[in-house]
Structure formats: C-alpha cells, structure tokens
Design a protein around this motif. Structure first.
Motif, PDB file in Angstrom:
ATOM      1  N   PHE A  37       0.815  -1.209   0.000  1.00 25.78           N
ATOM      2  CA  PHE A  37       0.000   0.000   0.000  1.00 25.78           C
ATOM      3  C   PHE A  37       0.853   1.265   0.000  1.00 25.78           C
ATOM      4  CE2 PHE A  37      -3.496  -2.747   1.472  1.00 25.78           C
ATOM      5  CZ  PHE A  37      -4.513  -2.269   0.662  1.00 25.78           C
ATOM      6  N   ILE A  38       2.133   1.135   0.300  1.00 24.34           N
ATOM      7  CA  ILE A  38       2.995   2.316   0.415  1.00 24.34           C
ATOM      8  C   ILE A  38       3.445   2.762  -0.974  1.00 24.34           C
ATOM      9  CG2 ILE A  38       5.197   3.164   1.305  1.00 24.34           C
ATOM     10  CD1 ILE A  38       4.900   1.244   3.617  1.00 24.34           C
ATOM     11  N   ASN A  39       3.391   4.053  -1.235  1.00 21.17           N
ATOM     12  CA  ASN A  39       3.866   4.601  -2.510  1.00 21.17           C
ATOM     13  C   ASN A  39       4.676   5.872  -2.318  1.00 21.17           C
ATOM     14  OD1 ASN A  39       1.810   6.286  -1.711  1.00 21.17           O
ATOM     15  ND2 ASN A  39       0.816   6.406  -3.722  1.00 21.17           N
ATOM     16  N   THR A  40       5.163   6.142  -1.108  1.00 19.68           N
ATOM     17  CA  THR A  40       5.975   7.329  -0.834  1.00 19.68           C
ATOM     18  C   THR A  40       7.259   6.923  -0.130  1.00 19.68           C
ATOM     19  OG1 THR A  40       4.966   7.719   1.334  1.00 19.68           O
ATOM     20  CG2 THR A  40       3.903   8.748  -0.577  1.00 19.68           C
ATOM     21  N   THR A 259      -3.053   1.103   9.230  1.00 17.75           N
ATOM     22  CA  THR A 259      -3.985   2.228   9.103  1.00 17.75           C
ATOM     23  C   THR A 259      -3.243   3.525   8.804  1.00 17.75           C
ATOM     24  OG1 THR A 259      -5.467   1.150  10.690  1.00 17.75           O
ATOM     25  CG2 THR A 259      -5.834   3.489  10.259  1.00 17.75           C
ATOM     26  N   ALA A 260      -2.113   3.733   9.472  1.00 18.88           N
ATOM     27  CA  ALA A 260      -1.323   4.947   9.243  1.00 18.88           C
ATOM     28  C   ALA A 260      -0.780   4.994   7.819  1.00 18.88           C
ATOM     29  CB  ALA A 260      -0.183   5.013  10.252  1.00 18.88           C
ATOM     30  N   MET A 261      -0.329   3.841   7.287  1.00 17.97           N
ATOM     31  CA  MET A 261       0.194   3.815   5.926  1.00 17.97           C
ATOM     32  C   MET A 261      -0.917   4.054   4.900  1.00 17.97           C
ATOM     33  SD  MET A 261       3.435   3.522   6.112  1.00 17.97           S
ATOM     34  CE  MET A 261       3.321   4.511   7.617  1.00 17.97           C
ATOM     35  N   LEU A 262      -2.127   3.563   5.187  1.00 14.61           N
ATOM     36  CA  LEU A 262      -3.251   3.837   4.294  1.00 14.61           C
ATOM     37  C   LEU A 262      -3.592   5.327   4.286  1.00 14.61           C
ATOM     38  CD1 LEU A 262      -5.614   0.829   5.116  1.00 14.61           C
ATOM     39  CD2 LEU A 262      -4.352   1.225   2.997  1.00 14.61           C
ATOM     40  N   PHE A 263      -3.553   5.937   5.456  1.00 15.11           N
ATOM     41  CA  PHE A 263      -3.803   7.379   5.535  1.00 15.11           C
ATOM     42  C   PHE A 263      -2.728   8.147   4.783  1.00 15.11           C
ATOM     43  CE2 PHE A 263      -3.175  11.490   7.582  1.00 15.11           C
ATOM     44  CZ  PHE A 263      -4.459  12.023   7.505  1.00 15.11           C
ATOM     45  N   LEU A 264      -1.456   7.704   4.925  1.00 12.64           N
ATOM     46  CA  LEU A 264      -0.352   8.376   4.243  1.00 12.64           C
ATOM     47  C   LEU A 264      -0.471   8.241   2.733  1.00 12.64           C
ATOM     48  CD1 LEU A 264       2.366   9.863   4.823  1.00 12.64           C
ATOM     49  CD2 LEU A 264       3.484   7.643   4.621  1.00 12.64           C
ATOM     50  N   ARG A 265      -0.977   7.105   2.277  1.00  9.97           N
ATOM     51  CA  ARG A 265      -1.102   6.885   0.831  1.00  9.97           C
ATOM     52  C   ARG A 265      -2.156   7.783   0.203  1.00  9.97           C
ATOM     53  NH1 ARG A 265      -0.343   2.826  -3.105  1.00  9.97           N
ATOM     54  NH2 ARG A 265      -1.984   2.796  -4.677  1.00  9.97           N
ATOM     55  N   TYR A 266      -3.272   7.930   0.853  1.00 12.47           N
ATOM     56  CA  TYR A 266      -4.396   8.626   0.235  1.00 12.47           C
ATOM     57  C   TYR A 266      -4.537  10.088   0.674  1.00 12.47           C
ATOM     58  CZ  TYR A 266      -5.789   3.989  -1.253  1.00 12.47           C
ATOM     59  OH  TYR A 266      -5.806   2.737  -1.827  1.00 12.47           O
TER      60      TYR A 266
END
Length: 278
Positions: A37-40, A259-266
């Motif tokens: 899920f990470i893209n950054t 959850t934090a990585m999903l928030f960071l992605r979007y």
C-alpha cells in the motif's frame, strides 16, 4: 550459500523470540500487505525504521538479516535497470535522451520505490524464520489454518511439509558446501570460464546433492513410520500455544501501522523528499 539466512533459526532470548508464532505469522502478513500500500519514500522510511527497531529488539545481528538480500541482489539490480529505462513519463520530467532511450525523473523514483519494496519484503520474512523455530512455525501455521480442516483440507500435513522444508534448508546448504569442497580437492573449477562452463561445472555438485536429498527423505520416512506416525489424528502437543498481552499489543500495533500507511497513501504527496533530492 552459508550467507543465506532464510530458514536459519538464530537462538537467543529476546521479546521477539518469545512472541507466539501465530502473532509473528499474522504480523508478517500485515507487514507484507502494508508494503504494497505504500507509494511514498516517507512511508518506506517509516517501515525501514520499524524493521530496524524489531531487529534490535530481537537481538539478531543486522548482518544476518541483510544477508537475506544477497539471494535477490541480481533481481533487484535487473528490476532497477528495466524499470528506469522503460518507464515513460511526462516530457517536463525528462532527464536525458539519446535515440530511443529516454530517462525520466518519474522513472527513477518509481524504480527506487520498487527496489526498496523488494528489499523490505525479503528482510521481513527472513527475520520471521530467524526468530521462530520450524516447530513453532508449524504449530502456529496449523493453528491458523485449522478452520480449513472443516472442508477436509489436510492442514496438519501441509504444516508438516513446511516444517520439513525449513529444517532441510540449512542441512542442504551444509551438504552442498561439503560436495563443493570435495570437488575442489579433485581440482574442479567453479569460478573460472564463462557462464556456460560454470553451469556445466555444477553438474558434479547437483547430482550427488539430489541423491543425498532422496536418501535423507527415505530415512526420514522410515523414522516417522517406525515411530507410528499417522498424521494429526489423536496427536497432542507438549506445549499449547497461548496468546499473551504482548501478542495482542503487537497485533494492535501492526493494525495501527497499516492504518497509518493507508492514511499516508491517500492523504499525502511525497513532494518534499523529491524536491530535496533534486
């Protein structure tokens, strides 16, 4: 081959070693899902820091975890080159062009992210096997897959196969090292010549290794049969798996990290890191 760390258990007392194997298996699955899920670069940095903290808590030497990368080093380099040279970005992000070759900043960032993801994907499961014995992995996997027994899936057999495979990895490495040393004592050359000559030189190693593997499998089958092994029916365990407070807290933390990585992605664009590198 001695540098390959996957499948090798590192015996030491640590909080990570004492976790329930089911916790470590579920945490590894969440870890792998999170990486996709990470893209950054910021997200990858957070995951790398998390993995470093877990390695320090496990008291496993960092070098042992890094050795797991050697098995996929060629794949990493090949992926980086192919992704960079064949990526088609926007004209304003062009770095250099020559004929049909066009290099873009977008392609560079995409290639780096892909390589970092592969690195973290390899090191995470390697840490799992370094901190969990094959027996514990088998018990944990069998416990997690137990609901599938309702549809007559041989869960115990699958877990036993995985346990045997993990146990045989260090044994096969040691056997291969002995065969190579014996062949070198007979003036065999494994490091000279082109790739075809090196592949041909490995035949005297592969044939005895296959023969030895089949012999070990036959001996193991006889040993299991002499001890009246008949599968999971009627079998009990000396150590019953129990989830403790630390296990639940670990799973809760992994869920929060996902959850934090999903928030960071979007909700976040990694413009600051790219601007800094430029």
């Amino acid at each position: 081959m001695r540098d390959v760390s996957f499948g090798q258990y590192y015996p030491v007392s640590s909080p990570v070693h004492r976790l329930d194997p089911r916790t470590k298996l579920l945490a590894s699955i969440i870890y792998i899902v999170t990486l996709f899920f990470i893209n950054t670069f910021t997200g990858f940095g957070i995951m790398a820091l998390f993995l470093l903290i877990v390695v320090l808590l496990s008291r496993v030497p960092i070098g042992k975890v890094l050795r797991s990368v050697k098995a996929v080093l060629f794949l990493l380099i090949f992926t980086l080159i192919i992704s960079f040279f064949f990526y088609r970005g926007s004209p304003e992000n062009l770095i250099w062009e020559w004929g049909v070759i066009h290099l873009y900043w977008d392609g560079l960032w995409s290639s780096l992210k892909l390589c970092i993801r592969l690195l973290l994907l390899v090191m995470g499961p390697a840490l799992l096997t370094l901190t969990t014995t094959p027996v514990d992995l088998t018990n944990g996997l069998e416990s997690l897959l137990k609901p599938l027994a309702l549809i007559r899936l041989p869960v115990h057999t699958l877990a036993m196969i995985m346990s045997m495979a993990l146990r045989l990895i260090p044994t096969l490495m040691e056997e291969t090292d002995k065969i190579i040393s014996a062949q070198k004592a007979r003036c065999a050359e494994f490091e000279s010549g082109n790739i075809f000559k090196r592949a041909k030189a490995m035949l005297p190693v592969l044939i005895p290794l296959f023969v030895s593997s089949f012999r070990r499998a036959d001996e193991l089958a006889d040993a299991m049969d002499s001890r009246c092994y008949r599968g999971a029916k009627g079998r009990t365990r000396m150590k019953v798996l129990k989830m403790r407070v630390g296990d639940w807290l670990s799973l809760l933390f992994m869920a929060a990290l996902l959850t934090a990585m999903l928030f960071l992605r979007y909700n976040y664009f990694d413009w600051a890191f790219i601007a800094f590198l430029r």
